[in-house]
Write a protein that holds these residues in place. Structure first.
Motif, PDB file in Angstrom:
ATOM      1  N   THR A 279       0.849  -1.187   0.000  1.00  0.00           N
ATOM      2  CA  THR A 279       0.000   0.000   0.000  1.00  0.00           C
ATOM      3  C   THR A 279       0.883   1.235   0.000  1.00  0.00           C
ATOM      4  OG1 THR A 279      -1.650  -1.180   1.305  1.00  0.00           O
ATOM      5  CG2 THR A 279      -1.811   1.212   1.256  1.00  0.00           C
ATOM      6  N   PRO A 280       0.651   2.184  -0.892  1.00  0.00           N
ATOM      7  CA  PRO A 280       1.439   3.422  -0.863  1.00  0.00           C
ATOM      8  C   PRO A 280       1.173   4.196   0.436  1.00  0.00           C
ATOM      9  CG  PRO A 280       0.101   3.277  -2.865  1.00  0.00           C
ATOM     10  CD  PRO A 280      -0.319   2.175  -1.972  1.00  0.00           C
ATOM     11  N   VAL A 281       2.238   4.721   0.998  1.00  0.00           N
ATOM     12  CA  VAL A 281       2.150   5.513   2.228  1.00  0.00           C
ATOM     13  C   VAL A 281       2.983   6.767   2.028  1.00  0.00           C
ATOM     14  CG1 VAL A 281       2.724   5.597   4.692  1.00  0.00           C
ATOM     15  CG2 VAL A 281       1.843   3.479   3.691  1.00  0.00           C
ATOM     16  N   GLU A 282       2.377   7.908   2.244  1.00  0.00           N
ATOM     17  CA  GLU A 282       3.114   9.164   2.178  1.00  0.00           C
ATOM     18  C   GLU A 282       3.901   9.321   3.473  1.00  0.00           C
ATOM     19  OE1 GLU A 282       2.060  13.846   2.066  1.00  0.00           O
ATOM     20  OE2 GLU A 282       0.894  12.542   0.738  1.00  0.00           O
ATOM     21  N   ALA A 283       5.141   9.779   3.350  1.00  0.00           N
ATOM     22  CA  ALA A 283       5.981   9.971   4.535  1.00  0.00           C
ATOM     23  C   ALA A 283       6.687  11.319   4.438  1.00  0.00           C
ATOM     24  CB  ALA A 283       7.006   8.857   4.664  1.00  0.00           C
ATOM     25  N   THR A 284       6.852  11.958   5.581  1.00  0.00           N
ATOM     26  CA  THR A 284       7.581  13.214   5.670  1.00  0.00           C
ATOM     27  C   THR A 284       8.716  13.038   6.667  1.00  0.00           C
ATOM     28  OG1 THR A 284       5.557  14.451   5.250  1.00  0.00           O
ATOM     29  CG2 THR A 284       7.399  15.675   6.186  1.00  0.00           C
ATOM     30  N   PHE A 285       9.923  13.378   6.236  1.00  0.00           N
ATOM     31  CA  PHE A 285      11.087  13.324   7.099  1.00  0.00           C
ATOM     32  C   PHE A 285      11.416  14.750   7.520  1.00  0.00           C
ATOM     33  CE2 PHE A 285      11.142   9.473   4.756  1.00  0.00           C
ATOM     34  CZ  PHE A 285      11.817   8.536   5.515  1.00  0.00           C
ATOM     35  N   CYS A 286      11.523  14.990   8.833  1.00  0.00           N
ATOM     36  CA  CYS A 286      11.790  16.333   9.356  1.00  0.00           C
ATOM     37  C   CYS A 286      13.039  16.303  10.229  1.00  0.00           C
ATOM     38  CB  CYS A 286      10.619  16.821  10.201  1.00  0.00           C
ATOM     39  SG  CYS A 286       9.090  16.958   9.284  1.00  0.00           S
ATOM     40  N   TYR A 287      13.834  17.352  10.098  1.00  0.00           N
ATOM     41  CA  TYR A 287      15.049  17.471  10.902  1.00  0.00           C
ATOM     42  C   TYR A 287      15.050  18.810  11.608  1.00  0.00           C
ATOM     43  CZ  TYR A 287      19.909  17.363  12.309  1.00  0.00           C
ATOM     44  OH  TYR A 287      21.053  17.362  13.053  1.00  0.00           O
ATOM     45  N   ASP A 288      15.286  18.781  12.906  1.00  0.00           N
ATOM     46  CA  ASP A 288      15.323  19.981  13.733  1.00  0.00           C
ATOM     47  C   ASP A 288      16.726  20.086  14.331  1.00  0.00           C
ATOM     48  OD1 ASP A 288      15.076  21.970  15.656  1.00  0.00           O
ATOM     49  OD2 ASP A 288      13.307  21.101  16.610  1.00  0.00           O
ATOM     50  N   VAL A 289      17.429  21.168  14.049  1.00  0.00           N
ATOM     51  CA  VAL A 289      18.803  21.318  14.539  1.00  0.00           C
ATOM     52  C   VAL A 289      18.874  21.349  16.067  1.00  0.00           C
ATOM     53  CG1 VAL A 289      19.626  22.436  12.433  1.00  0.00           C
ATOM     54  CG2 VAL A 289      18.775  23.834  14.320  1.00  0.00           C
ATOM     55  N   ASP A 290      17.744  21.633  16.728  1.00  0.00           N
ATOM     56  CA  ASP A 290      17.726  21.642  18.189  1.00  0.00           C
ATOM     57  C   ASP A 290      17.540  20.239  18.774  1.00  0.00           C
ATOM     58  OD1 ASP A 290      18.127  24.398  18.360  1.00  0.00           O
ATOM     59  OD2 ASP A 290      15.984  24.779  18.093  1.00  0.00           O
ATOM     60  N   ASP A 291      17.266  19.265  17.942  1.00  0.00           N
ATOM     61  CA  ASP A 291      17.183  17.854  18.337  1.00  0.00           C
ATOM     62  C   ASP A 291      18.010  17.072  17.313  1.00  0.00           C
ATOM     63  OD1 ASP A 291      16.470  15.567  19.663  1.00  0.00           O
ATOM     64  OD2 ASP A 291      14.359  15.625  19.108  1.00  0.00           O
ATOM     65  N   PRO A 292      19.333  17.315  17.294  1.00  0.00           N
ATOM     66  CA  PRO A 292      20.176  16.966  16.149  1.00  0.00           C
ATOM     67  C   PRO A 292      20.430  15.483  15.905  1.00  0.00           C
ATOM     68  CG  PRO A 292      21.515  17.777  17.947  1.00  0.00           C
ATOM     69  CD  PRO A 292      20.085  17.972  18.355  1.00  0.00           C
ATOM     70  N   PHE A 293      20.140  14.625  16.864  1.00  0.00           N
ATOM     71  CA  PHE A 293      20.373  13.201  16.656  1.00  0.00           C
ATOM     72  C   PHE A 293      19.191  12.522  15.976  1.00  0.00           C
ATOM     73  CE2 PHE A 293      23.169  14.079  20.336  1.00  0.00           C
ATOM     74  CZ  PHE A 293      24.361  13.601  19.834  1.00  0.00           C
ATOM     75  N   VAL A 294      18.067  13.223  15.872  1.00  0.00           N
ATOM     76  CA  VAL A 294      16.794  12.597  15.511  1.00  0.00           C
ATOM     77  C   VAL A 294      16.261  13.078  14.165  1.00  0.00           C
ATOM     78  CG1 VAL A 294      14.361  12.410  16.215  1.00  0.00           C
ATOM     79  CG2 VAL A 294      16.178  12.304  17.930  1.00  0.00           C
ATOM     80  N   VAL A 295      15.694  12.138  13.414  1.00  0.00           N
ATOM     81  CA  VAL A 295      14.887  12.454  12.243  1.00  0.00           C
ATOM     82  C   VAL A 295      13.463  12.041  12.602  1.00  0.00           C
ATOM     83  CG1 VAL A 295      14.379  11.843   9.846  1.00  0.00           C
ATOM     84  CG2 VAL A 295      16.752  12.155  10.580  1.00  0.00           C
ATOM     85  N   ARG A 296      12.578  13.007  12.645  1.00  0.00           N
ATOM     86  CA  ARG A 296      11.163  12.728  12.945  1.00  0.00           C
ATOM     87  C   ARG A 296      10.493  12.354  11.629  1.00  0.00           C
ATOM     88  NH1 ARG A 296      10.208  16.060  16.965  1.00  0.00           N
ATOM     89  NH2 ARG A 296      10.585  14.251  18.245  1.00  0.00           N
ATOM     90  N   THR A 297       9.877  11.195  11.617  1.00  0.00           N
ATOM     91  CA  THR A 297       9.277  10.678  10.390  1.00  0.00           C
ATOM     92  C   THR A 297       7.791  10.447  10.607  1.00  0.00           C
ATOM     93  OG1 THR A 297      11.373   9.551   9.982  1.00  0.00           O
ATOM     94  CG2 THR A 297       9.516   8.931   8.595  1.00  0.00           C
ATOM     95  N   GLU A 298       6.974  11.112   9.801  1.00  0.00           N
ATOM     96  CA  GLU A 298       5.525  10.960   9.901  1.00  0.00           C
ATOM     97  C   GLU A 298       5.045  10.146   8.704  1.00  0.00           C
ATOM     98  OE1 GLU A 298       1.400  13.532  10.222  1.00  0.00           O
ATOM     99  OE2 GLU A 298       3.256  14.556   9.706  1.00  0.00           O
TER     100      GLU A 298
END
Length: 120
Positions: free
Chosen positions: A3-22
């Protein structure tokens, strides 16, 4: 079943170890996972991760440019196929913003300690 799923990858320099993925399935509510930036980067080259998060490139032939991301606990996992070239380019831009090895310099350790001590 695929099933196709849209995903967004976000990077915040104030939380530099993490990539938030929705992840946003077509007929379901979104799910957000915090993934390690270095884990994703490592997974573009070789198998990386353990437990609930695993990342690996498809290296079947030189033409394939897919990356697989498996997330979730045993028995309830989701497997995503991601464009490896696109993810690598995006990750390179995050490393320009916060170079590898300098992440800890960006963290407000006092605020983090206060948050950890007040969250029970």
């Amino acid at each position: 079943m695929s099933t196709p799923v849209e995903a967004t990858f976000c990077y915040d320099v104030d939380d530099p170890f993490v990539v938030r993925t929705e992840f946003r399935p077509m007929h379901d509510s979104s799910v957000t996972w915090d993934l390690g930036r270095d884990l994703l980067d490592s997974g573009t080259k070789d198998t990386a991760g353990s437990g609930e998060v695993r990342v690996w490139p498809l290296l079947a032939d030189d033409c394939d440019d897919s990356l697989f991301l498996r997330i979730g606990p045993p028995g309830a996992t989701a497997l995503f196929e991601i464009d490896r070239t696109g993810l690598r380019a995006w990750l390179r831009r995050t490393y320009l913003r916060v170079p590898r090895g300098s992440e800890a310099d960006r963290i407000d350790w006092g605020a983090l300690a206060r948050r950890l001590l007040t969250d029970s």
